[in-house]
Scaffold this motif. Structure first.
Motif, mmCIF file in Angstrom:
data_model
loop_
_atom_site.group_PDB
_atom_site.id
_atom_site.type_symbol
_atom_site.label_atom_id
_atom_site.label_comp_id
_atom_site.label_asym_id
_atom_site.label_seq_id
_atom_site.Cartn_x
_atom_site.Cartn_y
_atom_site.Cartn_z
ATOM 1 N N GLY A 76 15.700 14.811 5.202
ATOM 2 C CA GLY A 76 14.676 15.310 4.829
ATOM 3 C C GLY A 76 13.867 15.110 4.522
ATOM 4 N N ASN A 77 13.610 14.933 3.046
ATOM 5 C CA ASN A 77 11.381 15.082 3.175
ATOM 6 C C ASN A 77 10.829 13.596 2.943
ATOM 7 N N ASP A 78 11.116 12.730 4.477
ATOM 8 C CA ASP A 78 10.909 11.513 4.373
ATOM 9 C C ASP A 78 9.997 11.169 5.856
ATOM 10 N N PHE A 79 8.946 11.058 6.352
ATOM 11 C CA PHE A 79 8.578 10.734 7.478
ATOM 12 C C PHE A 79 7.361 9.464 7.552
ATOM 13 N N VAL A 80 7.509 9.059 8.382
ATOM 14 C CA VAL A 80 6.992 8.361 9.231
ATOM 15 C C VAL A 80 5.804 8.312 10.109
ATOM 16 N N ILE A 81 4.630 7.304 10.013
ATOM 17 C CA ILE A 81 3.460 7.047 11.085
ATOM 18 C C ILE A 81 3.140 6.116 11.580
ATOM 19 N N GLU A 82 3.211 5.351 12.174
ATOM 20 C CA GLU A 82 1.874 4.179 12.888
ATOM 21 C C GLU A 82 0.627 5.129 13.186
ATOM 22 N N ILE A 89 2.242 0.501 8.875
ATOM 23 C CA ILE A 89 3.153 1.600 9.070
ATOM 24 C C ILE A 89 2.938 2.864 7.950
ATOM 25 N N LEU A 90 2.662 4.273 7.429
ATOM 26 C CA LEU A 90 2.692 4.704 6.609
ATOM 27 C C LEU A 90 4.033 5.863 6.871
ATOM 28 N N ARG A 91 4.205 5.356 5.389
ATOM 29 C CA ARG A 91 5.494 6.553 5.052
ATOM 30 C C ARG A 91 5.723 7.160 3.528
ATOM 31 N N ARG A 126 -4.072 13.342 -3.955
ATOM 32 C CA ARG A 126 -3.195 14.391 -3.427
ATOM 33 C C ARG A 126 -2.720 13.057 -1.895
ATOM 34 N N LEU A 127 -3.090 12.454 -1.985
ATOM 35 C CA LEU A 127 -2.739 11.696 -0.373
ATOM 36 C C LEU A 127 -2.047 10.498 -1.237
ATOM 37 N N LYS A 128 -2.611 9.824 -2.796
ATOM 38 C CA LYS A 128 -1.716 9.092 -3.554
ATOM 39 C C LYS A 128 -0.022 9.756 -3.558
ATOM 40 N N TYR A 129 -0.255 10.651 -3.647
ATOM 41 C CA TYR A 129 1.274 11.858 -4.559
ATOM 42 C C TYR A 129 1.796 11.947 -2.764
ATOM 43 N N GLN A 130 1.025 11.940 -1.904
ATOM 44 C CA GLN A 130 2.027 12.064 -0.725
ATOM 45 C C GLN A 130 2.664 10.712 0.024
ATOM 46 N N ILE A 131 2.138 9.564 0.003
ATOM 47 C CA ILE A 131 2.301 8.271 -0.081
ATOM 48 C C ILE A 131 2.785 7.659 -0.490
ATOM 49 N N VAL A 132 4.183 6.868 0.607
ATOM 50 C CA VAL A 132 5.654 6.626 -0.465
ATOM 51 C C VAL A 132 5.268 5.202 -0.007
ATOM 52 N N SER A 133 4.742 4.711 1.119
ATOM 53 C CA SER A 133 4.487 3.409 1.069
ATOM 54 C C SER A 133 3.587 3.086 2.355
ATOM 55 N N ILE A 134 3.238 1.728 2.057
ATOM 56 C CA ILE A 134 2.461 1.598 3.752
ATOM 57 C C ILE A 134 2.991 0.416 3.758
ATOM 58 N N ASP A 135 3.207 -0.404 5.368
ATOM 59 C CA ASP A 135 4.379 -1.833 6.190
ATOM 60 C C ASP A 135 5.047 -2.183 4.453
ATOM 61 N N THR A 138 5.817 -0.771 -1.360
ATOM 62 C CA THR A 138 5.629 0.961 -2.228
ATOM 63 C C THR A 138 5.234 0.994 -3.440
ATOM 64 N N ASP A 139 4.625 -0.623 -3.898
ATOM 65 C CA ASP A 139 4.202 -0.583 -4.560
ATOM 66 C C ASP A 139 2.859 0.454 -5.055
ATOM 67 N N GLN A 140 2.977 1.048 -5.894
ATOM 68 C CA GLN A 140 1.596 2.130 -6.036
ATOM 69 C C GLN A 140 0.049 1.832 -6.314
ATOM 70 N N LYS A 141 0.389 0.741 -6.697
ATOM 71 C CA LYS A 141 -1.161 0.184 -7.236
ATOM 72 C C LYS A 141 -2.088 0.074 -6.012
ATOM 73 N N GLU A 142 -1.014 -0.658 -4.385
ATOM 74 C CA GLU A 142 -0.790 -0.755 -3.321
ATOM 75 C C GLU A 142 -1.488 0.587 -3.039
ATOM 76 N N ILE A 143 -1.139 1.710 -2.630
ATOM 77 C CA ILE A 143 -0.403 2.529 -2.414
ATOM 78 C C ILE A 143 -2.509 2.826 -2.890
ATOM 79 N N ASP A 144 -2.773 3.053 -4.264
ATOM 80 C CA ASP A 144 -3.533 3.507 -4.271
ATOM 81 C C ASP A 144 -5.305 2.921 -4.086
ATOM 82 N N LYS A 145 -5.224 1.227 -3.929
ATOM 83 C CA LYS A 145 -6.398 0.492 -3.061
ATOM 84 C C LYS A 145 -6.138 1.113 -1.930
ATOM 85 N N PHE A 146 -5.524 0.391 -1.055
ATOM 86 C CA PHE A 146 -5.048 1.949 0.607
ATOM 87 C C PHE A 146 -6.125 2.884 0.972
#
Length: 201
Positions: A76-82, A89-91, A126-135, A138-146
């Motif tokens: 579905g609406n769930d994708f992964v890229i290295e 690994i970015l989901r 927009r990137l912060k809404y697109q990205i679901v997890s990094i490695d 799923t912590d939003q603070k970690e996503i924002d930092k990235f």
């Protein structure tokens, strides 16, 4: 609000417009415009070669849908890229209409800061809404930092190209031959006239 109510009235099942991907929403808007007023969309544009304002008619039925590689769609609406440079690994997900509403609200809150700094937050928000997890984090603070500090240009370009490749959409462009005979690909203007044409159209 009026356009949102129009879209919801066109949907005959339990699907909510908030759940629609942006590309699907665009396709429904174009189809609704064709059904309501016909395929011809009369516009005024600036000729790219002469700079003059001219009238033009766009045949909305000639707008093309993006060709997609459906092999990427597995969950579905769930994708992964290295990412090619950092190997992280970015989901991520494709943005929905509901996401766009939240992004608009966030950007409105940043307006005063942007006026002071001159730096827009559109892309990073927009990137912060697109990205679901990094490695798998799923912590939003970690996503924002990235996004703010670690998303290098090479990785970001690869992500953007991959995102565009798997995003369904209708190509809102038309071919225009200028008064000098040159051919151009131009964007379809989606102003109020798109939904409420002038009398006589």
């Amino acid at each position: 609000t009026v356009i949102n109510k129009l879209l919801q009235s066109l949907i005959v099942d339990t699907t909510k417009i908030e759940d629609l991907l942006i590309g699907d929403k665009n396709a429904i808007l174009v189809a609704a415009r064709i059904l309501g007023y016909g395929k011809e969309y009369k516009i005024q544009l600036t000729d790219p070669d002469t700079g003059e304002r001219v009238e033009h008619s766009v045949d909305l039925t000639t707008l093309k849908h993006k060709e997609l590689d459906t092999s990427f769609v597995e969950n579905g609406n769930d994708f992964v890229i290295e990412l090619p440079n950092s190997k992280r690994i970015l989901r991520f997900k494709l943005l929905t209409h509901a996401d766009e509403i939240k992004i608009a609200e966030d950007l409105k809150g940043y307006e005063k800061i942007e006026q002071i700094t001159g730096v827009t937050s559109n892309l990073t928000t927009r990137l912060k809404y697109q990205i679901v997890s990094i490695d798998d984090n799923t912590d939003q603070k970690e996503i924002d930092k990235f996004v703010d500090n670690e998303f290098l240009a090479l990785d970001h370009r690869a992500f953007r190209e991959h995102y565009d490749k798997i995003s369904p959409d209708i190509e809102l462009k038309f071919d225009y031959t200028s008064q000098t005979g040159n051919h151009h690909s131009m964007d379809v203007p989606l102003g109020t006239e798109f939904f409420w044409p002038a009398a006589g159209e």
